[in-house]
Design an enzyme around this catalytic site. Structure first.
Site, PDB file in Angstrom:
ATOM      1  N   TYR A  71     -21.375  26.011   2.905  1.00 30.34           N
ATOM      2  CA  TYR A  71     -20.157  24.821   2.984  1.00 30.34           C
ATOM      3  C   TYR A  71     -19.155  24.763   1.873  1.00 30.34           C
ATOM      4  O   TYR A  71     -18.558  23.971   1.773  1.00 30.34           O
ATOM      5  CB  TYR A  71     -20.995  23.762   3.507  1.00 30.34           C
ATOM      6  CG  TYR A  71     -21.896  23.746   4.673  1.00 30.34           C
ATOM      7  CD1 TYR A  71     -21.351  24.020   5.790  1.00 30.34           C
ATOM      8  CD2 TYR A  71     -23.324  23.587   4.503  1.00 30.34           C
ATOM      9  CE1 TYR A  71     -22.221  24.003   6.665  1.00 30.34           C
ATOM     10  CE2 TYR A  71     -24.150  23.778   5.374  1.00 30.34           C
ATOM     11  CZ  TYR A  71     -23.593  24.195   6.778  1.00 30.34           C
ATOM     12  OH  TYR A  71     -24.663  24.022   7.868  1.00 30.34           O
ATOM     13  N   ASP A 115     -34.026  13.254  12.238  1.00 32.06           N
ATOM     14  CA  ASP A 115     -33.528  14.260  11.884  1.00 32.06           C
ATOM     15  C   ASP A 115     -33.557  15.554  13.146  1.00 32.06           C
ATOM     16  O   ASP A 115     -34.547  15.532  13.912  1.00 32.06           O
ATOM     17  CB  ASP A 115     -34.076  14.996  10.688  1.00 32.06           C
ATOM     18  CG  ASP A 115     -33.325  16.380  10.190  1.00 32.06           C
ATOM     19  OD1 ASP A 115     -32.241  16.349  10.468  1.00 32.06           O
ATOM     20  OD2 ASP A 115     -34.042  17.053   9.890  1.00 32.06           O
ATOM     21  N   HIS A 164     -29.869  13.485  10.071  1.00 36.19           N
ATOM     22  CA  HIS A 164     -29.599  14.780   9.336  1.00 36.19           C
ATOM     23  C   HIS A 164     -28.376  14.429   8.245  1.00 36.19           C
ATOM     24  O   HIS A 164     -26.929  14.343   8.822  1.00 36.19           O
ATOM     25  CB  HIS A 164     -29.211  15.687  10.412  1.00 36.19           C
ATOM     26  CG  HIS A 164     -29.130  17.017   9.692  1.00 36.19           C
ATOM     27  ND1 HIS A 164     -30.185  17.909   9.509  1.00 36.19           N
ATOM     28  CD2 HIS A 164     -28.101  17.972   9.488  1.00 36.19           C
ATOM     29  CE1 HIS A 164     -29.909  19.015   8.994  1.00 36.19           C
ATOM     30  NE2 HIS A 164     -28.674  19.104   8.984  1.00 36.19           N
ATOM     31  N   SER A 187     -30.819  21.692   5.154  1.00 33.01           N
ATOM     32  CA  SER A 187     -30.565  22.219   6.308  1.00 33.01           C
ATOM     33  C   SER A 187     -30.299  23.676   6.239  1.00 33.01           C
ATOM     34  O   SER A 187     -31.310  24.344   5.800  1.00 33.01           O
ATOM     35  CB  SER A 187     -28.809  21.329   6.392  1.00 33.01           C
ATOM     36  OG  SER A 187     -28.692  21.825   7.979  1.00 33.01           O
ATOM     37  N   TYR A 188     -29.056  24.211   6.447  1.00 39.02           N
ATOM     38  CA  TYR A 188     -28.761  25.563   6.161  1.00 39.02           C
ATOM     39  C   TYR A 188     -29.349  26.186   4.821  1.00 39.02           C
ATOM     40  O   TYR A 188     -29.894  27.230   4.679  1.00 39.02           O
ATOM     41  CB  TYR A 188     -27.293  26.106   6.208  1.00 39.02           C
ATOM     42  CG  TYR A 188     -27.244  27.634   6.378  1.00 39.02           C
ATOM     43  CD1 TYR A 188     -26.847  28.108   7.882  1.00 39.02           C
ATOM     44  CD2 TYR A 188     -27.110  28.330   5.402  1.00 39.02           C
ATOM     45  CE1 TYR A 188     -26.613  29.355   7.909  1.00 39.02           C
ATOM     46  CE2 TYR A 188     -26.980  29.651   5.577  1.00 39.02           C
ATOM     47  CZ  TYR A 188     -26.751  30.183   6.781  1.00 39.02           C
ATOM     48  OH  TYR A 188     -26.484  31.626   6.851  1.00 39.02           O
ATOM     49  N   TRP A 199     -21.374  22.205  15.217  1.00 36.65           N
ATOM     50  CA  TRP A 199     -21.661  23.094  13.869  1.00 36.65           C
ATOM     51  C   TRP A 199     -20.726  24.080  13.726  1.00 36.65           C
ATOM     52  O   TRP A 199     -20.039  24.524  12.777  1.00 36.65           O
ATOM     53  CB  TRP A 199     -23.134  23.542  13.770  1.00 36.65           C
ATOM     54  CG  TRP A 199     -23.198  24.264  12.378  1.00 36.65           C
ATOM     55  CD1 TRP A 199     -23.382  23.543  11.078  1.00 36.65           C
ATOM     56  CD2 TRP A 199     -23.851  25.335  12.343  1.00 36.65           C
ATOM     57  NE1 TRP A 199     -23.654  24.599  10.310  1.00 36.65           N
ATOM     58  CE2 TRP A 199     -24.051  25.699  10.929  1.00 36.65           C
ATOM     59  CE3 TRP A 199     -23.940  26.506  13.023  1.00 36.65           C
ATOM     60  CZ2 TRP A 199     -24.461  26.782  10.339  1.00 36.65           C
ATOM     61  CZ3 TRP A 199     -24.523  27.688  12.857  1.00 36.65           C
ATOM     62  CH2 TRP A 199     -24.611  27.882  11.186  1.00 36.65           C
TER      63      TRP A 199
END
Length: 583
Positions: free
Chosen positions: A43, A257, A288, A114-115, A162
């Protein structure tokens, strides 16, 4: 502690195939022989998301070198971007590169959400020698349990949002950066599709025709089109490989989440590794993103804010305490605390346990029953500790072209679909929602643990979906969702931890089948006067894609039909809500 921090920008690291990935590095000045804290993200290392979950300046002041890296093919790093595929090897190589940085003592720990929680798992299963600790937050191990799929249904709301909103603009910029006129046009077109996703993009049928992703996300259709028994999922999944993770791990999750179920599954898988002091788990009422105390319609109190968790510390301080204990081996008291810290909603209190599920939790079953008219919250559906006495089936029509709208829950979607607890009373007026309720409680009841529903069903369709939602019914008529789940009936027998064994089994119209819906988990105190509620329906759109009731996938088809759904609850077909209670 150093008050002088040097920040090096775009520091190159060469991967095994020659691709150069770039990082920002925070160096404490005047010190050496320091451990490294690493995160790897798609990101943009230069943007707030790179530092919002963990403050690298404070970590550097506390005596750590901090590395924030753009993953392959993103922002300042070279290479071709395809989500997840390169993170195993690149994660290993980056950990080992960090161990050789000037001033490093060779110890590397990883953090991120997350990622960039997943990039921790992917590096860890490759067992880089210098990796010593992990702090994955709101992340997952199995792509088929809340990331790409859930119960066999597509995670449509999450996936489309996403791919389009979070990932596409950087790809457009990289593709057209040397052609300014084309770049302006492409950015404008992409933004148009992002802005229109909620209003009509989600309605696209077939799903593969979703506009805006042709050039910028070819992997989107690849992901959607993968058969559930494809080796692709086994290659990407961490599930089944947690035994290869041999470093202490602290997991953070949220009751609302999108990866709650996987956070809990990861904790349970790691428990078998028997690493001293690990794993550890904290679950708040969070969605999230950055933990806050106001979630959906409810304020859970300042003790749930990521700025003041349990009136003790903020999120950065919690992570630094973990790394101080597991990397620097400081005796700071963390290892003496119980390993599981859960926020109990309703009571709005933090509680500590020795394991998940809490060893003291007891099974508590509620049986569905009605006189055949459980439709809407004004119907006659009941939940009882006793087996059904009326036993008349409930029936409703499910029309894919008029689905139940997504209202709160564990979401990551455009802002017009806010996540968390949202009042369900309005949508419970629909005739395609079966509502089952206990009588008003006489004394409070605390539910902590996994939540599942066993249903006996039939349908007029060769395939269809069933959705279950656990709710807290307030005396004033408000109804708040706690947790939910879906099952695509043709995948009713699937074992999602072994995707290579998954087989689609269509239904014979009118035949009764047993299905199990995994609602993941919750922790909530139901107060006197409140009622425990369970809603059953066949859609939650656009969070999950609509089952067209034809046996054909909405990925390639747009034709739908209405299905007659029947819920059975008699002494030969015990439909049950399975809970766990803690005194």
């Amino acid at each position: 502690m150093s008050n002088q921090i040097q920040i090096a920008i775009d520091v190159p690291a060469t991967m095994r195939d020659g691709t150069v990935l770039r990082s920002n590095i925070y160096y404490p000045q005047g010190t050496s022989n320091l451990p490294v804290l690493l995160t790897r993200m798609p990101y943009g290392k230069d943007y707030p998301m790179g530092t919002g979950f963990f403050d690298p300046l404070r970590a550097a002041q506390a005596g750590y070198i901090v590395v924030i890296q753009d993953v392959r093919g993103r922002y300042h790093s070279e290479g071709q971007w395809e989500p997840f595929v390169a993170e195993f090897n690149d994660g290993y190589d980056t950990v080992e590169w960090c161990a050789t940085l000037p001033g490093s003592n060779g110890q590397v720990a990883m953090f991120g959400a997350s990622y960039f929680g997943m990039t921790q798992w992917q590096a860890a299963v490759e067992k880089p020698p210098h990796l010593v600790s992990l702090f994955p937050a709101i992340s997952w191990g199995n792509h088929l349990n809340g990331t790409s799929r859930r119960g066999g249904a597509y995670e449509w709301g999450l996936s489309a949002y996403w791919m389009l909103s979070a990932l596409s603009l950087d790809t457009v910029s990289r593709m057209w950066r040397n052609q300014p006129e084309q770049l302006r046009a492409k950015v404008g077109k992409t933004v148009h599709h992002i802005d229109n996703l909620a209003s009509h993009g989600y309605d696209t049928l077939p799903l593969a025709d979703l506009p805006g992703l042709d050039d910028v996300a070819p992997y989107f259709r690849k992901n959607l089109a993968q058969p559930l028994d494809s080796p692709y999922w086994k290659q990407l999944n961490i599930t089944g490989r947690f035994d290869q993770i041999r470093v202490p791990t602290y997991l953070l999750g949220g009751w609302y989440d999108i990866f709650l179920g996987e956070t809990l599954n990861s904790f349970q898988s790691l428990t078998a590794n028997r690493i001293p002091g690990s794993p550890r788990l904290i679950i708040g009422p969070w969605t999230h993103g950055f933990p806050g105390n106001v979630v959906g319609d409810l304020d859970f109190g300042l003790a749930t804010s990521g700025l003041f968790i349990n009136y003790r510390e903020d999120l950065t301080a919690l992570q630094l305490r973990w790394f101080d204990a597991t990397v620097k081996q400081l005796a700071n008291g963390l290892m003496e605390e119980p390993p599981v810290q859960l926020f109990v909603m309703g009571a709005n209190q933090w509680r500590y346990f020795t394991d998940w599920p809490p060893p003291e939790a007891k099974s508590y079953n509620l049986f569905l029953d009605s006189a055949g008219h459980a439709n809407t919250s004004r119907g006659d559906g009941v939940l009882s500790v006793s087996k059904p006495v009326q036993g008349v089936p409930d029936r409703y029509l499910y029309d894919p072209m008029n689905p139940v709208p997504t209202t709160g829950g564990a979401l990551l979607m455009p802002g017009v679909f806010p996540p968390g607890p949202k009042d369900q009373s309005a949508i419970e007026g629909r005739s395609d929602i079966m509502s089952y309720r206990t009588p008003p409680l006489v004394q409070e009841m605390t539910v902590i643990g996994p939540v599942t529903v066993t249903l006996y069903v039939s349908t007029s369709a060769p395939d269809t979906d069933f959705v279950a939602r656990l709710v807290d019914v307030y005396p004033d008529g408000r109804v708040y969702n706690l947790t939910d789940g879906v099952v695509r009936a043709s995948f009713r027998n699937a074992d999602w931890s072994h995707p290579e064994t998954v087989q689609q089994q269509f239904l014979n119209p009118g035949q009764i089948y047993e299905v199990t819906i995994d609602l993941w988990a919750t922790a909530n105190t139901f107060f006197p006067g409140h009622r425990i509620g369970l809603d059953i329906t066949s859609s939650n759109f656009p969070r999950w894609d609509r089952n067209l009731n034809t046996g054909r996938s909405g990925l390639e088809d747009a034709k739908a039909q209405i299905a007659q759904q029947t819920i059975y609850h008699d002494n030969h077909h015990l439909s049950i809500l399975h809970l766990m209670t803690v005194s």
